[in-house]
Design a protein around this motif. Structure first.
Motif, PDB file in Angstrom:
ATOM      1  N   PHE A  86       0.703  -1.212   0.528  1.00  0.00           N
ATOM      2  CA  PHE A  86      -0.071  -0.102  -0.116  1.00  0.00           C
ATOM      3  C   PHE A  86       0.858   1.155  -0.177  1.00  0.00           C
ATOM      4  O   PHE A  86       1.653   1.426   0.589  1.00  0.00           O
ATOM      5  CB  PHE A  86      -1.045   0.210   1.175  1.00  0.00           C
ATOM      6  N   VAL A  87       0.461   2.446  -0.822  1.00  0.00           N
ATOM      7  CA  VAL A  87       1.433   3.516  -1.111  1.00  0.00           C
ATOM      8  C   VAL A  87       0.320   4.725  -0.794  1.00  0.00           C
ATOM      9  O   VAL A  87      -0.552   4.546  -1.130  1.00  0.00           O
ATOM     10  CB  VAL A  87       2.211   3.158  -2.457  1.00  0.00           C
ATOM     11  N   ASP A  88       0.252   5.411   0.670  1.00  0.00           N
ATOM     12  CA  ASP A  88      -0.169   6.766   0.474  1.00  0.00           C
ATOM     13  C   ASP A  88       0.756   7.615   0.689  1.00  0.00           C
ATOM     14  O   ASP A  88       0.458   8.306   1.686  1.00  0.00           O
ATOM     15  CB  ASP A  88      -1.377   6.457   1.117  1.00  0.00           C
ATOM     16  N   SER A  89       2.212   7.731   0.569  1.00  0.00           N
ATOM     17  CA  SER A  89       3.129   8.884   0.166  1.00  0.00           C
ATOM     18  C   SER A  89       3.514   8.856  -0.821  1.00  0.00           C
ATOM     19  O   SER A  89       3.660   8.589  -1.582  1.00  0.00           O
ATOM     20  CB  SER A  89       4.457   8.131   1.389  1.00  0.00           C
ATOM     21  N   THR A  90       4.197  10.549  -0.764  1.00  0.00           N
ATOM     22  CA  THR A  90       4.743  11.424  -2.198  1.00  0.00           C
ATOM     23  C   THR A  90       6.140  11.389  -1.567  1.00  0.00           C
ATOM     24  O   THR A  90       6.838  12.176  -2.372  1.00  0.00           O
ATOM     25  CB  THR A  90       3.838  12.281  -2.769  1.00  0.00           C
ATOM     26  N   HIS A  91       6.876  10.718  -0.485  1.00  0.00           N
ATOM     27  CA  HIS A  91       8.378  11.088   0.249  1.00  0.00           C
ATOM     28  C   HIS A  91       8.978   9.871  -1.285  1.00  0.00           C
ATOM     29  O   HIS A  91       9.215   9.452  -1.960  1.00  0.00           O
ATOM     30  CB  HIS A  91       8.276  10.206   1.225  1.00  0.00           C
ATOM     31  N   PRO A  92      10.309  10.986  -1.511  1.00  0.00           N
ATOM     32  CA  PRO A  92      11.266  10.567  -3.157  1.00  0.00           C
ATOM     33  C   PRO A  92      11.943   8.944  -2.922  1.00  0.00           C
ATOM     34  O   PRO A  92      11.907   9.007  -4.215  1.00  0.00           O
ATOM     35  CB  PRO A  92      11.590  12.198  -3.490  1.00  0.00           C
ATOM     36  N   ASN A  93      12.520   9.133  -1.221  1.00  0.00           N
ATOM     37  CA  ASN A  93      13.088   8.209  -1.301  1.00  0.00           C
ATOM     38  C   ASN A  93      12.305   6.850  -1.624  1.00  0.00           C
ATOM     39  O   ASN A  93      13.036   5.630  -1.780  1.00  0.00           O
ATOM     40  CB  ASN A  93      14.035   8.190  -0.067  1.00  0.00           C
ATOM     41  N   PHE A  94      11.421   7.335  -0.803  1.00  0.00           N
ATOM     42  CA  PHE A  94      10.198   6.136  -0.145  1.00  0.00           C
ATOM     43  C   PHE A  94       9.794   5.183  -1.985  1.00  0.00           C
ATOM     44  O   PHE A  94       9.593   4.429  -2.268  1.00  0.00           O
ATOM     45  CB  PHE A  94       8.837   6.229   0.347  1.00  0.00           C
ATOM     46  N   ILE A  95       8.907   6.857  -3.152  1.00  0.00           N
ATOM     47  CA  ILE A  95       8.824   6.228  -4.274  1.00  0.00           C
ATOM     48  C   ILE A  95       9.348   5.763  -5.007  1.00  0.00           C
ATOM     49  O   ILE A  95       9.040   4.543  -5.868  1.00  0.00           O
ATOM     50  CB  ILE A  95       8.317   7.527  -5.278  1.00  0.00           C
ATOM     51  N   ALA A  96      10.793   5.813  -4.866  1.00  0.00           N
ATOM     52  CA  ALA A  96      12.520   5.543  -5.815  1.00  0.00           C
ATOM     53  C   ALA A  96      12.387   4.157  -5.170  1.00  0.00           C
ATOM     54  O   ALA A  96      12.794   3.414  -6.501  1.00  0.00           O
ATOM     55  CB  ALA A  96      12.648   6.493  -5.550  1.00  0.00           C
ATOM     56  N   SER A  97      11.805   3.341  -4.011  1.00  0.00           N
ATOM     57  CA  SER A  97      12.258   2.136  -3.299  1.00  0.00           C
ATOM     58  C   SER A  97      11.151   1.194  -4.108  1.00  0.00           C
ATOM     59  O   SER A  97      11.533   0.190  -3.332  1.00  0.00           O
ATOM     60  CB  SER A  97      12.742   2.706  -2.033  1.00  0.00           C
ATOM     61  N   LEU A  98      10.333   1.880  -4.418  1.00  0.00           N
ATOM     62  CA  LEU A  98       9.135   0.603  -4.414  1.00  0.00           C
ATOM     63  C   LEU A  98       9.433   0.056  -6.283  1.00  0.00           C
ATOM     64  O   LEU A  98       9.869  -0.014  -6.785  1.00  0.00           O
ATOM     65  CB  LEU A  98       7.436   1.271  -5.701  1.00  0.00           C
ATOM     66  N   PRO A  99       9.401  -1.337  -6.133  1.00  0.00           N
ATOM     67  CA  PRO A  99       9.244  -2.478  -7.166  1.00  0.00           C
ATOM     68  C   PRO A  99       8.037  -2.083  -8.494  1.00  0.00           C
ATOM     69  O   PRO A  99       7.780  -1.537  -8.326  1.00  0.00           O
ATOM     70  CB  PRO A  99       9.530  -3.805  -6.419  1.00  0.00           C
ATOM     71  N   THR A 100       9.443  -2.008 -10.017  1.00  0.00           N
ATOM     72  CA  THR A 100       8.596  -2.716 -10.710  1.00  0.00           C
ATOM     73  C   THR A 100       9.279  -3.944 -11.572  1.00  0.00           C
ATOM     74  O   THR A 100       8.120  -4.143 -12.559  1.00  0.00           O
ATOM     75  CB  THR A 100       9.789  -1.186 -11.771  1.00  0.00           C
ATOM     76  N   THR A 101       9.527  -4.688 -11.392  1.00  0.00           N
ATOM     77  CA  THR A 101      10.007  -5.963 -11.566  1.00  0.00           C
ATOM     78  C   THR A 101       8.707  -6.725 -11.215  1.00  0.00           C
ATOM     79  O   THR A 101       8.007  -6.738 -10.119  1.00  0.00           O
ATOM     80  CB  THR A 101      10.823  -6.552 -11.536  1.00  0.00           C
ATOM     81  N   ASP A 102       7.881  -7.846 -12.323  1.00  0.00           N
ATOM     82  CA  ASP A 102       7.325  -8.391 -11.535  1.00  0.00           C
ATOM     83  C   ASP A 102       6.012  -8.324 -10.372  1.00  0.00           C
ATOM     84  O   ASP A 102       5.559  -8.651  -9.469  1.00  0.00           O
ATOM     85  CB  ASP A 102       7.585  -9.800 -10.582  1.00  0.00           C
ATOM     86  N   THR A 103       5.618  -6.623 -10.494  1.00  0.00           N
ATOM     87  CA  THR A 103       4.854  -5.888 -10.839  1.00  0.00           C
ATOM     88  C   THR A 103       3.332  -5.261 -11.541  1.00  0.00           C
ATOM     89  O   THR A 103       3.625  -4.792 -12.482  1.00  0.00           O
ATOM     90  CB  THR A 103       5.261  -4.635  -9.322  1.00  0.00           C
ATOM     91  N   ALA A 104       2.651  -5.025 -10.701  1.00  0.00           N
ATOM     92  CA  ALA A 104       1.745  -4.142 -11.647  1.00  0.00           C
ATOM     93  C   ALA A 104       1.309  -3.467 -10.156  1.00  0.00           C
ATOM     94  O   ALA A 104       1.559  -3.221  -8.972  1.00  0.00           O
ATOM     95  CB  ALA A 104      -0.340  -5.392 -11.279  1.00  0.00           C
TER      96      ALA A 104
END
Length: 450
Positions: A86-104
């Motif tokens: 669950f993502v409910d933040s715009t913190h840049p370091n947090f956003i940058a850490s989110l996965p994109t591989t095997d992710t919807a």
């Protein structure tokens, strides 16, 4: 059934003050009767998603209900092994850490104009550009639906326009998350069968009792639940705070409060062990909140003060004029609060922090509560709380002292496609905008740096 509840169920608009938006906000009353076919459709859709991880992006009622559903599902039975983030933040370091591989990615916004959801959508779209990995939950004909349709996303789940965000847990905003984790249709149906069996006589009794307590000066609601269901009090906090905190009235919800015996407290325990019981509690507390709006003679379906902070954030981003206020060192927070707290005040600790530091904020909250007992201390992570308790802070009783905490560490530069600002600037502008708006409303608001 009580007289007020009967009037509510027949959508009697005279329950609330003239000019309320209730005429277009009572669709939640029919949600317990959601058909099995609708639920089966969502369940089948979720089972076609191949990715192991799903990032669910939403703010306030668009995500807290989903978090609560997911937590109960994980607690009460087998899951299908999928990882929902669950993502409910715009913190840049947090956003940058989110996965994109095997992710919807699921994007959830009632209005379709939520800045956090829109910018994060563009961020992931620039990195993935695979329409089959995106799902959208929004009202029909919203700007988000239009963008999602243009991009050809896998699925757009439209939700009833006559259901406000904080009353939407039994729409797609709650059920998509449940579908992503469920292993059977029995899981999907459980909250709805529970809601149909909700004890509405008890709900009216609770509403009348809370109103009587408010009339006697007990305007703090201590919310309890089993310790491993900490999302339940957070969901109820946003429902009550955003619905009732206006016109200098309202009740201050206190999740995880340790001072329930204090003279200004009313206790509320939410006991739910299954999805069925959780569905009943969802509906009962929505009824309680709507009835309290009637008793307090305020509109429980609007949020008149939320837009002000959004406008302030937008103005800061357009002008580039951020506050030149780094904040007092967090070590001085006790002394600073001690100098301004009066007898009836409570402290709202608002942490504009990386979500990875959430527990640090809880520790500060506990320390403040121990120091300033019996003063209540609430804690919210920004910008999440702007979409829940933010309305109460600005429009509720002027007994709040906001202690905003910002980070002294440098943010990563994480660009947002087609914007002249990145997530670092957006995150900072949201903190500044909230502080400015609180002060413009005559609220005492301090800033500390951590």
């Amino acid at each position: 059934m009580g007289e007020m509840t009967e009037r509510l169920l027949r959508a009697d608009l005279s329950l609330w003050p003239q000019g309320s938006v209730a005429n277009n906000r009572l669709g939640w009353l029919r949600l317990p009767n959601t058909t099995e076919a609708e639920l089966r459709d969502l369940f089948a859709m979720a089972n076609t998603i191949d990715q192991h991880s799903v990032i669910y992006v939403g703010m306030g009622g668009s995500s807290l209900g989903a978090m609560t559903m997911a937590q109960m599902k994980k607690r009460s039975g087998p899951q299908n092994g999928r990882n929902v983030i669950f993502v409910d933040s715009t913190h840049p370091n947090f956003i940058a850490s989110l996965p994109t591989t095997d992710t919807a990615v699921v994007l959830a916004s009632k209005s379709g104009t939520t800045t956090e959801v829109d910018t994060i959508f563009d961020f992931f779209w620039a990195r993935m550009k695979d329409p089959s990995r995106f799902l959208v939950i929004t009202d029909k004909d919203s700007p988000l639906e239009k963008k999602a349709d243009e991009r050809g996303v896998r699925r757009i789940v439209t939700t009833p326009s006559d259901v406000g965000g904080r009353y939407s847990v039994l729409t797609g905003f709650g059920t998509v998350a449940l579908a992503l984790l469920s292993v059977s249709m029995e899981d999907m149906a459980a909250p709805f069968t529970g809601a149909r069996g909700a004890d509405l006589d008890h709900a009216e009794e609770v509403a009348l009792n809370i109103f009587n307590q408010i009339s006697q000066g007990r305007d703090r609601l201590s919310i309890y639940s089993p310790k491993d269901l900490d999302k339940v009090p957070m969901w109820l906090e946003q429902l009550i705070a955003e619905s009732l905190g206006k016109q200098n009235k309202g009740i201050v919800p206190l999740p995880f409060d340790d001072n329930k015996e204090a003279l200004d407290r009313v206790s509320g325990y939410i006991e739910a062990e299954t999805l069925h019981e959780l569905g009943a509690k969802f509906f009962e507390w929505e009824v309680i909140t709507a009835l309290l709006g009637s008793l307090l003679q305020i509109d429980p379906f609007n949020e008149p003060d939320v837009a002000a902070a959004k406008a302030a954030t937008k103005s800061i981003l357009e002008s580039g004029q951020f506050l030149d206020e780094p904040g007092v060192d967090i070590s001085q927070i006790d002394r600073s609060l001690e100098a301004i707290l009066t007898e009836r005040d409570y402290v709202a600790l608002g942490g504009f922090l990386n979500p990875d530091r959430y527990e640090e904020g809880l520790t500060v909250r506990d320390q403040l509560e121990n120091k300033f007992t019996p003063h209540a201390v609430t804690y919210g992570l920004g910008p999440r709380f702007l979409h829940s308790t933010g309305q109460l802070h600005k429009g509720g009783p002027n007994t709040v002292v906001m202690a905003q905490v910002v980070e002294s560490t440098k943010y990563e530069h994480v660009p947002i496609p087609d914007r002249n600002y990145g997530f670092a600037e957006l995150f900072r502008a949201q903190a500044d905008g909230d502080l400015q708006t609180l002060r413009s409303r005559g609220r005492r608001a301090l800033r500390f740096k951590s």
